[in-house]
Design a protein around this motif. Sequence first.
Motif, PDB file in Angstrom:
ATOM      1  N   GLY A   1       0.666  -1.267  -0.223  1.00 44.21           N
ATOM      2  CA  GLY A   1       0.003  -0.226   0.035  1.00 44.21           C
ATOM      3  C   GLY A   1       0.699   1.293   0.068  1.00 44.21           C
ATOM      4  N   ASP A   2       0.195   2.351  -0.074  1.00 42.98           N
ATOM      5  CA  ASP A   2       0.958   3.818  -0.209  1.00 42.98           C
ATOM      6  C   ASP A   2       0.644   4.110   1.201  1.00 42.98           C
ATOM      7  OD1 ASP A   2       1.291   3.587  -2.951  1.00 42.98           O
ATOM      8  OD2 ASP A   2      -0.665   4.094  -3.260  1.00 42.98           O
ATOM      9  N   PRO A   3       1.795   5.081   1.919  1.00 45.68           N
ATOM     10  CA  PRO A   3       1.563   5.500   2.797  1.00 45.68           C
ATOM     11  C   PRO A   3       0.507   6.690   3.248  1.00 45.68           C
ATOM     12  CG  PRO A   3       3.986   5.550   2.240  1.00 45.68           C
ATOM     13  CD  PRO A   3       2.915   5.210   0.931  1.00 45.68           C
ATOM     14  N   LEU A   4      -0.062   6.625   4.334  1.00 44.74           N
ATOM     15  CA  LEU A   4      -1.083   7.616   4.668  1.00 44.74           C
ATOM     16  C   LEU A   4      -0.513   9.131   5.233  1.00 44.74           C
ATOM     17  CD1 LEU A   4      -3.632   5.386   6.534  1.00 44.74           C
ATOM     18  CD2 LEU A   4      -3.858   6.151   4.323  1.00 44.74           C
ATOM     19  N   ASP A   5      -1.225   9.925   4.945  1.00 44.14           N
ATOM     20  CA  ASP A   5      -0.631  11.343   5.240  1.00 44.14           C
ATOM     21  C   ASP A   5      -0.708  11.657   6.490  1.00 44.14           C
ATOM     22  OD1 ASP A   5       0.093  11.567   2.628  1.00 44.14           O
ATOM     23  OD2 ASP A   5      -1.831  12.184   2.066  1.00 44.14           O
ATOM     24  N   ASP A   6      -1.788  11.048   7.609  1.00 42.32           N
ATOM     25  CA  ASP A   6      -1.835  11.593   8.718  1.00 42.32           C
ATOM     26  C   ASP A   6      -0.815  10.956   9.537  1.00 42.32           C
ATOM     27  OD1 ASP A   6      -2.962   9.050   8.766  1.00 42.32           O
ATOM     28  OD2 ASP A   6      -4.718   9.550   9.921  1.00 42.32           O
ATOM     29  N   ALA A   7      -1.153  11.309  11.121  1.00 43.10           N
ATOM     30  CA  ALA A   7      -0.293  10.912  12.268  1.00 43.10           C
ATOM     31  C   ALA A   7      -0.444   9.334  12.117  1.00 43.10           C
ATOM     32  CB  ALA A   7      -0.631  11.322  13.550  1.00 43.10           C
ATOM     33  N   GLN A   8       0.795   8.671  12.539  1.00 41.78           N
ATOM     34  CA  GLN A   8       0.834   7.408  12.742  1.00 41.78           C
ATOM     35  C   GLN A   8       0.137   6.700  13.746  1.00 41.78           C
ATOM     36  OE1 GLN A   8       3.194   5.455  10.132  1.00 41.78           O
ATOM     37  NE2 GLN A   8       2.432   7.207   9.298  1.00 41.78           N
ATOM     38  N   ALA A   9      -0.211   5.502  13.686  1.00 39.00           N
ATOM     39  CA  ALA A   9      -1.263   4.883  14.796  1.00 39.00           C
ATOM     40  C   ALA A   9      -0.305   4.333  15.821  1.00 39.00           C
ATOM     41  CB  ALA A   9      -1.948   3.751  14.010  1.00 39.00           C
TER      42      ALA A   9
ATOM     43  N   ASP B   1       4.314   3.383  17.126  1.00 36.81           N
ATOM     44  CA  ASP B   1       5.506   3.711  17.113  1.00 36.81           C
ATOM     45  C   ASP B   1       6.542   2.740  16.557  1.00 36.81           C
ATOM     46  OD1 ASP B   1       4.870   6.027  18.598  1.00 36.81           O
ATOM     47  OD2 ASP B   1       4.824   4.576  20.538  1.00 36.81           O
ATOM     48  N   GLY B   2       6.057   1.857  15.699  1.00 32.31           N
ATOM     49  CA  GLY B   2       6.677   0.627  14.848  1.00 32.31           C
ATOM     50  C   GLY B   2       7.470   1.540  13.751  1.00 32.31           C
ATOM     51  N   VAL B   3       8.445   0.653  13.040  1.00 30.82           N
ATOM     52  CA  VAL B   3       9.180   0.823  11.923  1.00 30.82           C
ATOM     53  C   VAL B   3       8.587   0.904  10.485  1.00 30.82           C
ATOM     54  CG1 VAL B   3      11.175   0.263  13.552  1.00 30.82           C
ATOM     55  CG2 VAL B   3       9.968  -1.511  11.891  1.00 30.82           C
ATOM     56  N   GLN B   4       7.279   0.558  10.479  1.00 32.55           N
ATOM     57  CA  GLN B   4       6.782   0.632   9.215  1.00 32.55           C
ATOM     58  C   GLN B   4       5.774   1.761   9.264  1.00 32.55           C
ATOM     59  OE1 GLN B   4       7.344  -1.324   6.155  1.00 32.55           O
ATOM     60  NE2 GLN B   4       9.070  -2.147   7.158  1.00 32.55           N
ATOM     61  N   SER B   5       5.548   2.330   8.126  1.00 34.76           N
ATOM     62  CA  SER B   5       4.448   3.282   7.829  1.00 34.76           C
ATOM     63  C   SER B   5       3.081   3.047   7.797  1.00 34.76           C
ATOM     64  CB  SER B   5       4.690   4.226   6.633  1.00 34.76           C
ATOM     65  OG  SER B   5       5.780   5.054   6.678  1.00 34.76           O
ATOM     66  N   ASP B   6       2.162   3.394   8.197  1.00 38.44           N
ATOM     67  CA  ASP B   6       0.644   3.110   8.086  1.00 38.44           C
ATOM     68  C   ASP B   6       0.280   3.276   6.481  1.00 38.44           C
ATOM     69  OD1 ASP B   6       0.493   2.545  10.740  1.00 38.44           O
ATOM     70  OD2 ASP B   6      -0.605   4.559  11.005  1.00 38.44           O
ATOM     71  N   THR B   7      -0.402   2.298   5.965  1.00 35.56           N
ATOM     72  CA  THR B   7      -0.873   2.535   4.500  1.00 35.56           C
ATOM     73  C   THR B   7      -2.060   2.367   4.339  1.00 35.56           C
ATOM     74  OG1 THR B   7      -0.447   0.213   3.895  1.00 35.56           O
ATOM     75  CG2 THR B   7       1.526   1.441   3.918  1.00 35.56           C
ATOM     76  N   ASP B   8      -2.744   2.910   3.115  1.00 33.87           N
ATOM     77  CA  ASP B   8      -4.159   2.530   2.832  1.00 33.87           C
ATOM     78  C   ASP B   8      -4.591   0.953   2.859  1.00 33.87           C
ATOM     79  OD1 ASP B   8      -2.555   1.764   0.631  1.00 33.87           O
ATOM     80  OD2 ASP B   8      -3.660   3.293  -0.771  1.00 33.87           O
ATOM     81  N   ALA B   9      -3.510   0.139   2.507  1.00 34.51           N
ATOM     82  CA  ALA B   9      -3.678  -1.479   2.795  1.00 34.51           C
ATOM     83  C   ALA B   9      -3.602  -1.705   4.289  1.00 34.51           C
ATOM     84  CB  ALA B   9      -2.757  -2.073   1.913  1.00 34.51           C
ATOM     85  N   VAL B  10      -2.802  -1.111   4.985  1.00 36.74           N
ATOM     86  CA  VAL B  10      -2.598  -1.577   6.297  1.00 36.74           C
ATOM     87  C   VAL B  10      -2.741  -0.265   7.107  1.00 36.74           C
ATOM     88  CG1 VAL B  10      -1.163  -3.065   7.947  1.00 36.74           C
ATOM     89  CG2 VAL B  10      -0.954  -3.387   5.299  1.00 36.74           C
ATOM     90  N   PRO B  11      -3.723   0.150   7.478  1.00 34.79           N
ATOM     91  CA  PRO B  11      -3.847   1.473   8.305  1.00 34.79           C
ATOM     92  C   PRO B  11      -2.982   1.443   9.845  1.00 34.79           C
ATOM     93  CG  PRO B  11      -5.874   0.855   7.237  1.00 34.79           C
ATOM     94  CD  PRO B  11      -5.053  -0.227   7.293  1.00 34.79           C
TER      95      PRO B  11
END
Length: 885
Positions: A169-177, A179-189
């Motif tokens: 997926g593509d990274p979301l633009d809002d704050a992360q859910a 503190d992990g090392v991967q970005s929230d994405t539209d496929a895995v929010p």
Amino acid sequence: MTVHITPLPEPIAPEAPGGGLGALSTDKGNLPLDSVDVHASITGLAAGIEVVQGFRNPFDVPLEATYVFPLPNRAAVTRLRMEAGDRVIEGRLKERGQAREDYDNAIAAGQRAAIAEEERPDVFTMRVGNILPGERVTIRLTLNQPLPYEDGGATFRFPLVVAPRYIPGDPLDDAQAGDGVQSDTDAVPDASRISPPVLLPGFPNPVRLSIGVDIDPAGLPLSEIKSALHVVAEESAEAGGKTTVRLQPGERLNRDFILRLAYAPQETAALALTPDAQGEEEGEGTFTLTVLPAGETRPQPRDVVLILDRSGSMHGWKMVAARRAAARIIDTLTADDRFAVLAFDNTIERPRDLGTGLVAGTDRNRFRAVEHLAAMDARGGTEMLSPLTEAAALLADSTADRVLVLITDGQVGNEDQILAHLVPRLQGVRVHTVGIDRAVNAGFLRRLAADGQGRCELVESEDRLDEAMDNIHHRIGSPIATNLSLHPEGLEIVPDTVAPRRLGALFPGVPLVISGRFRGAPSAGAAAAAVVVRGDESWEQRAAGVAAEDRANAAVWARAHLRDLEDQYAVDGGEELERRIVATSLKFGVLCRFTSFVAVDTRVVTEGGTSHKVVQPVEMPQGWGDAPVDAARPMMATQQMGYDTFSVKSVRGRSRAAMPPPGGGYGMAPRPAPAPPSAPPPPAAPSAPSAQSGPPPAAPSGPPPSTPTGPPSPPRPGPRPASRPPLQPDADELDVPDFLRGDSASAESAESAEPESYKILPAPGIETAAETLAQVRRELGQEFQRLTQFAAGDTLQARAQKLRDLLDKLEPMVMRLERVGADAALVAPLRGLVTELQAVRSGEGGEPPNLERLWGQTTQVLADFVGAGGQSQRGSKRAFWKRGS
């Protein structure tokens, strides 16, 4: 501000006794989590478990520790207790948003607090806040779980590590859910909530692990106990037939703990009726129905689609086992069957000369398929949704017995997305999953098999493969009975409470276990009640009721029922379903994804405010150390480009790795000095095709190149690199604090310093210039937004730090563009900016830099490069895991 691995203020000895690559030690001790103790009591085919996590604060300031950890996916978490000194605080189960609010308020007020949250059926997060310097806080979790029983044996599997997962997926633009090392994405929010940082290989064992299992056969004939992956000590009691199994000291949390218990079947059907405790719903209770079917499968033509995961995480013994498993399944086919083989990473490949559809299971076609499998090796990313969708489409119009078999380690983060998309397309298709790993994603594979009315078989070693494949051979055949239904006698089954929601099919050697809620227990006793199970072909079996007093039965049912509701929510959503999930969780006291256990101490122990935060790094799963990096989203330690790469993340639009701030940190390799800008990049090791933006590259013709399977290169000798000179503002404007120079770590610097970053550079010829340019444009667009957001309120120190962070990200991006031959006119301003920032960092030129001029030049260069296509605007998805944060 959260740091993933925090350096201690004392000098760090890089070559501690017993250390290895990335091993660091101090006289203050180790990471916050210092012990994990597991004690299980197995009675018959059920287990009660207590998990004890010990957290210790080695710092001289209050600490908040975050630990992402696994639990058995079928276990019901029913209790949390926090202990600190003479204080014992019982946790309360609350709606997730309310629990987070209570926890945050307690931390701000200076009170100790702990919160446990479920991210996946087998992934949980524990946060423990306001741990005083030198203090130890103990968290106790109570669980209940049934033991799966198949083919004459029960299995107790306790997972010990959350393996890195592929995040599409593509990274979301809002704050992360999280503190992990991967970005929230539209496929895995919620990707940032399931991706803890990972220790480098060679770090001394940071956590003391203890596991003890008491086994009471409860009248069942127990003939053998086997430990699959650990050395254990076994003690037998003089009387009662009880046995205690203990893990040998010194083991690491890097693979599942698995005990297999060989039982002989005793009964063909049983119905246990457990009434609610006094004071609860009168006349209601929980039933558990177990049916061990008798009979043989009915051979009939089958259409079978075999899907094989060949992604980077399947490297090594897992790929060998997966190829063997797939070949064994193909060998079971006959000329009356049709089949297709889909191997996937970022692309889907099929055996040559077999076309794109289903082909007859002739000797020639089966040979072609096995020949194709023999040449296959691991590479690339785990893009699982596309092959599953294609398989469902191949089977959609079939009139034969339809079977889909998935062979994988299951290490993906978009489980909900896959289930939501796939389940509506699986009507009439049986899905069997084969999980191959020592830290397998069992929760997802069992969910997928249950929704597909099939079976899940887990394989933790090549030694286990032959036994597992014998079981799978029986599952691939036609079941004994399908279209099952329940018919109660003498009691009423409460509507919509039966778990599993889909009853599935009956297979030889596999008991059907169904639980649910009943009302109206007969006054003549439980024996007057019964349930009849009926299937097609006039198959039926009756089970008479037996009174049971085990209160864990209600919790185990509630966990299974909540899992079904959560899967339904992933597909359908809806506020009414959400309210029902929360109400069920709270009523039966079982943790789920919409609720949390929170414990708050009434005693105020600190002044409150911001605590020092540490995210506990986890072990790399055993057998992953020499695996190649997933080309699309690198998530594991490897040797590439001559240095250690690690856990790349894009956070709020900026790529970074799970690495320590300047000066190193726990278990993480220090960052090497950057190469001079004029030096060409060292040759990259062969890697998988990249999954940058744009269409995926075409699959190469012929067999794929081999992937090295030997051990990783040894660490390079030499002293730890010195910390780098900082970017500094004009000397007449302000004094430069120490943290900008990377010399020390004050409380303020600990809150403002960001982790170092690495970029993993793909092999030459893999990416096209257009793909790389588009990817770098997106990344720099997000970086530009980070630089300029709230920039008006930045101090000069903050801007200096931002520029320093930018340089870490910009250097490898420019190298990538130059290597793939991107337009020189576009790259030249970026290369000039890198050169100037490097000169400032190294202190060349003698004069202090004009920070305002440098800031303006940097933002202008980025704005010109990004242009109109730099920053994508995607809608953010607010979900239950973000509420209350």
